[in-house]
Design a protein around this motif. Structure first.
Motif, mmCIF file in Angstrom:
data_model
loop_
_atom_site.group_PDB
_atom_site.id
_atom_site.type_symbol
_atom_site.label_atom_id
_atom_site.label_comp_id
_atom_site.label_asym_id
_atom_site.label_seq_id
_atom_site.Cartn_x
_atom_site.Cartn_y
_atom_site.Cartn_z
ATOM 1 N N LYS A 1 89.707 10.728 28.572
ATOM 2 C CA LYS A 1 90.501 10.861 27.415
ATOM 3 C C LYS A 1 90.252 12.095 26.582
ATOM 4 O O LYS A 1 91.299 12.672 26.003
ATOM 5 C CB LYS A 1 90.481 9.691 26.233
ATOM 6 N N THR B 1 95.693 6.565 31.907
ATOM 7 C CA THR B 1 94.906 7.479 31.426
ATOM 8 C C THR B 1 94.894 8.387 32.871
ATOM 9 O O THR B 1 95.151 9.505 32.927
ATOM 10 C CB THR B 1 93.490 7.072 31.039
ATOM 11 N N VAL C 1 96.703 10.507 24.359
ATOM 12 C CA VAL C 1 96.025 9.267 24.553
ATOM 13 C C VAL C 1 96.452 8.086 23.904
ATOM 14 O O VAL C 1 95.764 7.094 23.926
ATOM 15 C CB VAL C 1 94.237 9.718 23.884
ATOM 16 N N ILE C 2 97.819 8.280 23.390
ATOM 17 C CA ILE C 2 98.276 7.114 22.581
ATOM 18 C C ILE C 2 99.213 6.459 23.683
ATOM 19 O O ILE C 2 99.982 7.096 24.099
ATOM 20 C CB ILE C 2 99.141 7.733 21.204
ATOM 21 N N SER C 3 99.242 5.186 23.882
ATOM 22 C CA SER C 3 100.138 4.375 24.492
ATOM 23 C C SER C 3 101.635 4.661 24.460
ATOM 24 O O SER C 3 102.294 4.909 25.270
ATOM 25 C CB SER C 3 99.752 3.026 24.704
ATOM 26 N N GLU D 1 97.182 2.590 19.248
ATOM 27 C CA GLU D 1 97.031 1.813 20.467
ATOM 28 C C GLU D 1 96.680 2.881 21.694
ATOM 29 O O GLU D 1 97.590 3.823 21.910
ATOM 30 C CB GLU D 1 98.116 0.926 20.961
ATOM 31 N N SER D 2 95.583 2.856 22.193
ATOM 32 C CA SER D 2 95.184 3.861 23.056
ATOM 33 C C SER D 2 95.666 3.410 24.478
ATOM 34 O O SER D 2 96.096 2.247 24.875
ATOM 35 C CB SER D 2 93.619 3.744 23.391
ATOM 36 N N THR D 3 95.821 4.381 25.747
ATOM 37 C CA THR D 3 96.322 4.179 26.818
ATOM 38 C C THR D 3 95.301 3.203 27.583
ATOM 39 O O THR D 3 94.244 3.248 27.491
ATOM 40 C CB THR D 3 96.560 5.549 27.742
ATOM 41 N N GLU E 1 85.981 6.100 29.819
ATOM 42 C CA GLU E 1 87.149 6.107 28.967
ATOM 43 C C GLU E 1 87.069 7.354 27.988
ATOM 44 O O GLU E 1 88.189 8.000 27.827
ATOM 45 C CB GLU E 1 87.048 4.822 28.277
ATOM 46 N N ARG F 1 93.187 14.599 25.482
ATOM 47 C CA ARG F 1 93.358 15.100 23.972
ATOM 48 C C ARG F 1 93.284 16.637 24.034
ATOM 49 O O ARG F 1 93.797 17.199 22.943
ATOM 50 C CB ARG F 1 92.066 14.727 23.325
ATOM 51 N N TRP G 1 96.852 15.802 21.567
ATOM 52 C CA TRP G 1 96.141 14.611 21.165
ATOM 53 C C TRP G 1 97.242 13.102 21.174
ATOM 54 O O TRP G 1 96.601 12.260 21.727
ATOM 55 C CB TRP G 1 95.909 14.672 19.575
#
Ligand SMILES: [Zn+2]
Ligand SMILES: [Zn+2]
Ligand SMILES: [Zn+2]
Length: 324
Positions: A58, A94, A69-71, A87-89, A54, A62, A66
């Protein structure tokens, strides 16, 4: 350093060494020079391998930007990102972004390896370890192999000299550890071929758990000699096998069922695209319940089902009695 440079550096720096640190831990647990990995080692190896995958995947997103990587990018801003309030993907997303947004080439096999690992990790978190040590080892080796290639191609060339030096020792340990795992797998398989698997070549298939050509289909215990694990439910085995190794149509091709009812035992355990040691790379129909290779199947002219003709008749026996 200007504020902007400091920010760029902060965003750029931590993930890669962090991911490599996780990988180092995986190697320390799985590729011990003496003794077998304990249950606890297996558990943390899977968790940390997933964490490494992960972080490293990511890290490449990034680098591109940047916000990748955000959902949901519309719900955030740089400040929140820097504080880690986002909240991450998901794993699947990804990988999709790496391929479709960044334009990297990730093979179908590598994608599957990564998704299998995520599934194992989730099972582990909910149910505890369910897989045998050898199955964890072979899967871990595939993921490690992919992540080392990914590091070499997409991440290491962008590290500055300081970072590169900081991770050099760990990287070397990881590379030699992987070789140790792979040679353990290879020599164990060699031994099995000369012993347990000998004489069963016609019914030895790949195991859905450890992926080794070491599972002897007998319709009763269906045991993989590498894991080792038994598959006493032929239905479960047939569908796990078909999912893992069955035909997956190319984009645009029609989907065709490769797991069907066996005309002999009338159970949906006939895998049309099985590969055995004896079949030597070609696909053959093998029933995982009656353990028979069904080489002479015909397709019924009336109902389309597969059947074993007794006298070159062109319809199946059901259709025959139907017609009276
Ligand atoms: Zn196995
Ligand atoms: Zn059968
Ligand atoms: Zn028919």
């Amino acid at each position: 350093m200007t504020e902007d440079e400091a920010r760029k550096r902060q965003i750029h720096y931590p993930p890669v060494p962090n991911g490599i640190d996780y990988l180092r831990d995986v190697i320390d647990r799985l590729a011990r020079s003496s003794g077998e990995p304990s249950e606890r080692d297996l558990k943390y190896a899977v968790l940390h391998l997933q964490a490494a995958a992960e972080v490293l995947l990511k890290a490449r997103l990034r680098e591109e930007h940047w916000s990748l990587v955000i959902s949901k990018a519309e719900k955030t801003n740089l400040k929140k990102f820097e504080k880690g309030e986002f909240e991450s993907t998901t794993n699947t997303e990804t990988v999709r972004r790496l391929v479709e947004v960044v334009g990297l080439d990730i093979s179908v096999d590598d994608k599957k390896t990564l998704l299998d690992l995520a599934t194992t990790r989730n099972q582990l978190q909910h149910w505890g370890i369910t897989e045998e040590a050898n199955a964890v080892l072979t899967r871990a080796a595939d993921v490690l192999d992919f992540l080392i290639r990914f590091l070499d191609q997409h991440l290491l060339p962008h590290l500055d000299a300081d970072d590169e030096e900081a991770v050099a020792d760990d990287l070397e340990e990881i590379r030699t550890g992987l070789v140790r795992i792979e040679s353990y797998v290879a020599s164990r398989m060699e031994r099995l071929k000369e012993s347990d698997l000998k004489g069963h070549e016609g019914r030895t298939v790949h195991c859905p758990d450890c992926q080794q050509l070491a599972l002897i289909v007998d319709g009763v215990t269906n045991s993989c000699r590498f894991c080792p694990r038994d598959w006493t439910d032929p239905l479960e085995l047939a569908s796990a096998y078909d999912n893992a190794f069955g035909y997956s149509p190319a984009p645009g091709d029609p989907y065709e069922e490769t797991l069907v009812d066996c005309p002999d035992c009338e159970t949906p355990t006939l895998v049309l695209e099985a590969e055995t040691v004896a079949s030597d790379g070609s696909r053959i129909p093998l029933c995982f319940n009656c353990a028979e290779v069904q080489n002479d199947l015909w397709e019924c002219m009336r109902c389309g089902r597969l059947y074993n003709p007794t006298d070159e008749e062109s319809i199946c026996s059901d259709c025959f009695s139907d017609l009276g």
